[in-house]
Scaffold this active site. Structure first.
Site, PDB file in Angstrom:
ATOM      1  N   SER A 143      32.096 -27.202 -34.694  1.00 16.81           N
ATOM      2  CA  SER A 143      32.296 -26.358 -35.888  1.00 16.81           C
ATOM      3  C   SER A 143      31.534 -26.972 -37.051  1.00 16.81           C
ATOM      4  O   SER A 143      31.409 -28.207 -37.145  1.00 16.81           O
ATOM      5  CB  SER A 143      33.776 -26.285 -36.254  1.00 16.81           C
ATOM      6  OG  SER A 143      33.936 -25.632 -37.503  1.00 16.81           O
ATOM      7  N   TYR A 157      41.744 -30.333 -38.087  1.00 15.84           N
ATOM      8  CA  TYR A 157      40.833 -29.523 -37.254  1.00 15.84           C
ATOM      9  C   TYR A 157      39.393 -30.021 -37.406  1.00 15.84           C
ATOM     10  O   TYR A 157      38.684 -30.216 -36.406  1.00 15.84           O
ATOM     11  CB  TYR A 157      40.952 -28.054 -37.678  1.00 15.84           C
ATOM     12  CG  TYR A 157      39.902 -27.138 -37.105  1.00 15.84           C
ATOM     13  CD1 TYR A 157      40.012 -26.639 -35.802  1.00 15.84           C
ATOM     14  CD2 TYR A 157      38.801 -26.751 -37.859  1.00 15.84           C
ATOM     15  CE1 TYR A 157      39.049 -25.793 -35.280  1.00 15.84           C
ATOM     16  CE2 TYR A 157      37.837 -25.899 -37.340  1.00 15.84           C
ATOM     17  CZ  TYR A 157      37.962 -25.423 -36.057  1.00 15.84           C
ATOM     18  OH  TYR A 157      37.004 -24.590 -35.540  1.00 15.84           O
TER      19      TYR A 157
HETATM   20  P1  NAD Z   1      40.098 -17.669 -30.861  1.00 21.53           P
HETATM   21  O1  NAD Z   1      41.391 -18.149 -31.398  1.00 21.53           O
HETATM   22  O2  NAD Z   1      39.833 -16.215 -30.843  1.00 21.53           O
HETATM   23  O3  NAD Z   1      39.824 -18.230 -29.400  1.00 21.53           O
HETATM   24  C1  NAD Z   1      40.267 -19.484 -28.984  1.00 21.53           C
HETATM   25  C2  NAD Z   1      40.745 -19.341 -27.565  1.00 21.53           C
HETATM   26  O4  NAD Z   1      41.146 -20.621 -27.084  1.00 21.53           O
HETATM   27  C3  NAD Z   1      41.966 -18.412 -27.463  1.00 21.53           C
HETATM   28  O5  NAD Z   1      41.764 -17.488 -26.420  1.00 21.53           O
HETATM   29  C4  NAD Z   1      43.108 -19.366 -27.135  1.00 21.53           C
HETATM   30  O6  NAD Z   1      44.128 -18.799 -26.357  1.00 21.53           O
HETATM   31  C5  NAD Z   1      42.353 -20.447 -26.375  1.00 21.53           C
HETATM   32  N1  NAD Z   1      43.127 -21.678 -26.341  1.00 21.53           N
HETATM   33  C6  NAD Z   1      43.729 -22.308 -27.384  1.00 21.53           C
HETATM   34  N2  NAD Z   1      44.360 -23.405 -26.954  1.00 21.53           N
HETATM   35  C7  NAD Z   1      44.146 -23.474 -25.612  1.00 21.53           C
HETATM   36  C8  NAD Z   1      44.550 -24.384 -24.607  1.00 21.53           C
HETATM   37  N3  NAD Z   1      45.312 -25.451 -24.900  1.00 21.53           N
HETATM   38  N4  NAD Z   1      44.157 -24.154 -23.338  1.00 21.53           N
HETATM   39  C9  NAD Z   1      43.401 -23.084 -23.031  1.00 21.53           C
HETATM   40  N5  NAD Z   1      42.976 -22.190 -23.943  1.00 21.53           N
HETATM   41  C10 NAD Z   1      43.368 -22.379 -25.213  1.00 21.53           C
HETATM   42  O7  NAD Z   1      39.000 -18.420 -31.743  1.00 21.53           O
HETATM   43  P2  NAD Z   1      37.405 -18.486 -31.681  1.00 21.53           P
HETATM   44  O8  NAD Z   1      36.967 -18.361 -33.078  1.00 21.53           O
HETATM   45  O9  NAD Z   1      36.822 -17.614 -30.641  1.00 21.53           O
HETATM   46  O10 NAD Z   1      37.241 -20.018 -31.277  1.00 21.53           O
HETATM   47  C11 NAD Z   1      36.474 -20.476 -30.185  1.00 21.53           C
HETATM   48  C12 NAD Z   1      35.910 -21.832 -30.542  1.00 21.53           C
HETATM   49  O11 NAD Z   1      35.020 -21.688 -31.649  1.00 21.53           O
HETATM   50  C13 NAD Z   1      36.963 -22.856 -30.958  1.00 21.53           C
HETATM   51  O12 NAD Z   1      36.656 -24.119 -30.407  1.00 21.53           O
HETATM   52  C14 NAD Z   1      36.803 -22.897 -32.470  1.00 21.53           C
HETATM   53  O13 NAD Z   1      37.215 -24.128 -33.011  1.00 21.53           O
HETATM   54  C15 NAD Z   1      35.321 -22.658 -32.612  1.00 21.53           C
HETATM   55  N6  NAD Z   1      34.898 -22.207 -33.937  1.00 21.53           N
HETATM   56  C16 NAD Z   1      35.288 -20.988 -34.413  1.00 21.53           C
HETATM   57  C17 NAD Z   1      34.858 -20.607 -35.687  1.00 21.53           C
HETATM   58  C18 NAD Z   1      35.246 -19.289 -36.298  1.00 21.53           C
HETATM   59  O14 NAD Z   1      34.937 -19.062 -37.482  1.00 21.53           O
HETATM   60  N7  NAD Z   1      35.873 -18.375 -35.588  1.00 21.53           N
HETATM   61  C19 NAD Z   1      34.056 -21.461 -36.430  1.00 21.53           C
HETATM   62  C20 NAD Z   1      33.685 -22.680 -35.908  1.00 21.53           C
HETATM   63  C21 NAD Z   1      34.108 -23.044 -34.639  1.00 21.53           C
END
Ligand code: NAD
Length: 248
Positions: A143, A157
């Protein structure tokens, strides 16, 4: 031979978009999910509808036994892994340092850091040429928070993503001679349901005017980078980070 990829947290958001794009590129896809069986089944159904192969795999990536069982099920169900997308991640309610508890910090670290380590470990055991593997590629979803620190929101985080970056650097060096490439993408503000966990579902729209590109990103834009990093087009790229943050 069909390439096999495991995408963690693939039932929604960036993981879902990545699973679908990889399937379109011909990968057989392990669709890991934590709880939402119906959403994971929907991703599998979409992949099968386009003529691909996919397998829903329930596992909490923070749980060592469940991770081992998931990789064993992937071996049996789809064959030897050739790519891993470490994507499953969590954040908690926006807050300052005074409100952070050990319980919360450990929860974030156990999914975002321990989970990434465990999935890398199981992947390397299978891919490394010293174990008779064929090599492969890993992409860790980090991130922009790793650079920015998320002050007043979720430093825990941000710190977990700092650890993901160090894991990426160290593991890339450790397994470079084993035919395994390890890279990371650092998304910025992406339209997913994750922001609701921080207590602000509309976060991207609130903050977007302060971004150089003045808009949030889409899960599909992040998926494109992940797919490229896994592909042979990136065959000389390891230990690298791609920012997907609209210039932030
Ligand atoms: P999201 O919440 O839609 O997806 C995250 C997924 O991870 C969910 O389906 C959740 O059920 C799953 N998950 C959480 N804990 C888990 C566990 N212990 N075991 C298995 N699955 C688990 O969010 P997203 O935005 O799609 O995030 C995906 C990745 O992108 C993450 O690592 C997040 O930190 C990163 N990210 C997102 C953003 C953003 O702005 N959305 C920015 C930077 C990084």
């Amino acid at each position: 031979m069909t390439k096999v990829v495991l995408v963690t947290g693939a039932s929604r958001g960036i993981g879902r978009a990545t699973a679908l794009l990889l399937a379109r590129q011909g990968y057989a896809v392990g669709v890991n999910y934590l709880k939402d069986e119906a959403a994971a089944a929907q991703v599998v159904a979409e992949i099968e509808a386009m003529g691909g192969r996919a397998l829903a795999l329930r596992a909490d990536v923070a749980d060592e036994n469940q991770v081992v069982a998931m990789f064993n099920a992937l071996d049996v169900g789809l064959g030897p892994i050739s790519a891993l997308v470490n994507n499953a991640g969590i954040l908690c309610q926006q807050t300052g340092i005074e409100q952070l508890t050990a319980e919360r910090i450990n929860k974030v670290l156990s999914t975002n850091v321990t989970g990434y380590f465990l999935c890398c470990r199981e992947t390397v055991k299978r891919m490394a040429q010293r174990h008779g593997g064929q090599g492969g590629a890993i992409v860790n979803v980090s991130s922009a928070a790793a650079r920015l620190g998320a002050p007043g929101e979720y430093i825990d985080y941000a710190a977990s993503k700092g650890a993901v970056d160090t894991l990426t650097t160290g593991l890339a060096l450790e397994v470079a001679a084993q035919g395994i490439r390890v890279n990371a993408v650092r998304p910025g503000l992406i339209y997913t349901e994750m922001h609701a966990s921080g207590g602000e579902p509309g976060r991207v729209d609130r903050v977007k005017s302060s971004l150089p590109m003045q808009r949030g990103g889409t899960p599909e834009e992040v998926a494109e980078i992940i797919v490229w990093l896994l592909s042979d087009a990136a065959s000389y790229v390891t230990g690298s980070f791609i920012e997907a943050a609209g210039g932030r």
